[in-house]
Design a protein around this motif. Sequence first.
Motif, PDB file in Angstrom:
ATOM      1  N   VAL A   4       0.838  -1.212   0.000  1.00  0.00           N
ATOM      2  CA  VAL A   4       0.000   0.000   0.000  1.00  0.00           C
ATOM      3  C   VAL A   4       0.862   1.247   0.000  1.00  0.00           C
ATOM      4  O   VAL A   4       0.601   2.226  -0.716  1.00  0.00           O
ATOM      5  CB  VAL A   4      -0.950  -0.020   1.216  1.00  0.00           C
ATOM      6  N   SER A   5       1.939   1.259   0.843  1.00  0.00           N
ATOM      7  CA  SER A   5       2.820   2.430   0.889  1.00  0.00           C
ATOM      8  C   SER A   5       3.507   2.655  -0.457  1.00  0.00           C
ATOM      9  O   SER A   5       3.629   3.787  -0.933  1.00  0.00           O
ATOM     10  CB  SER A   5       3.869   2.246   1.983  1.00  0.00           C
ATOM     11  N   ARG A   6       3.914   1.595  -1.114  1.00  0.00           N
ATOM     12  CA  ARG A   6       4.543   1.738  -2.431  1.00  0.00           C
ATOM     13  C   ARG A   6       3.553   2.258  -3.458  1.00  0.00           C
ATOM     14  O   ARG A   6       3.890   3.078  -4.318  1.00  0.00           O
ATOM     15  CB  ARG A   6       5.109   0.393  -2.880  1.00  0.00           C
ATOM     16  N   MET A   7       2.303   1.778  -3.354  1.00  0.00           N
ATOM     17  CA  MET A   7       1.269   2.268  -4.265  1.00  0.00           C
ATOM     18  C   MET A   7       1.042   3.768  -4.081  1.00  0.00           C
ATOM     19  O   MET A   7       0.903   4.529  -5.053  1.00  0.00           O
ATOM     20  CB  MET A   7      -0.030   1.493  -4.022  1.00  0.00           C
ATOM     21  N   LYS A   8       1.026   4.220  -2.809  1.00  0.00           N
ATOM     22  CA  LYS A   8       0.836   5.651  -2.543  1.00  0.00           C
ATOM     23  C   LYS A   8       1.977   6.483  -3.116  1.00  0.00           C
ATOM     24  O   LYS A   8       1.761   7.534  -3.723  1.00  0.00           O
ATOM     25  CB  LYS A   8       0.711   5.892  -1.042  1.00  0.00           C
ATOM     26  N   SER A   9       3.220   6.017  -2.910  1.00  0.00           N
ATOM     27  CA  SER A   9       4.366   6.756  -3.452  1.00  0.00           C
ATOM     28  C   SER A   9       4.317   6.815  -4.972  1.00  0.00           C
ATOM     29  O   SER A   9       4.615   7.846  -5.594  1.00  0.00           O
ATOM     30  CB  SER A   9       5.672   6.102  -2.998  1.00  0.00           C
TER      31      SER A   9
END
Length: 262
Positions: free
Chosen positions: A76-81
């Motif tokens: 999820v964090s990678r998707m946000k970045s």
Amino acid sequence: MPKQSTNMSGLICLTTESIWFDKNRYDEAEKRFYEGVNGPATQQQQVITGVQQAKGRQQKRRHRNSSSHAGDQELVSRMKSLELENQTLHKVVVEMRATLQKLESRVAVLEKSPTPAAIPAAKVAPVKQEKVINGDDDDIDLFGSDEEDEEAERIKQERLEAYAAKKAKKPALIAKSSILLDVKPWDDETDMAKLEECVRSVQMDGLLWGASKLVPVGYGIKKLQISCVVEDDKVGTDILEEEITKFEDYIQSVDVAAFNKI
């Protein structure tokens, strides 16, 4: 006989071998022995064993779920970045498109504007003609009077005269040189004070004597080393040496030890 010795050596090797070939059979015998002593496993023990196995499976499932949850959070964090980076790139693309549109509009305007070769040359203003006052063709001045040229020539001449007068008032740069002379006597009995007096008695326009000293040469003989400043246009070294060597009673020779421009 050799065959028998070979068999004997094989048996000896087997007696010293540490490999347990019948381990399965001995394990089975040990199991039966302990079952005979303690009796077969009860149903309660089997239930406990099943419960323990179920707990182990639950722990493994929880561990799997927790690891998958951590992986989901990282994803999820990678998707946000990636979304933020995508938004930034989208803004840059929009700005570049706007700049490109401006450039295209400017190029279109320049293409529509006429080139310098197409611009017609400026019309040359016609020469004004003087009006006829007395009705005589001789009084017509097609090219104007020469009064303006005369006035410009007069102003130019006045400026040149003023510059020449200013330059004449400015003092000219005088070239000077510093000379160091070695004046040698005939022997050690020569009066060096009188010799220096004779040298300083030489006077010329543009000649100025400076400091002096006596320098030992050898065998008790000393030479006079004297400095002077001369104007190059008025005094030369040849004339100066010629004037000094006129005092033959005291002076043997004159040499230029140093010569420097000032």
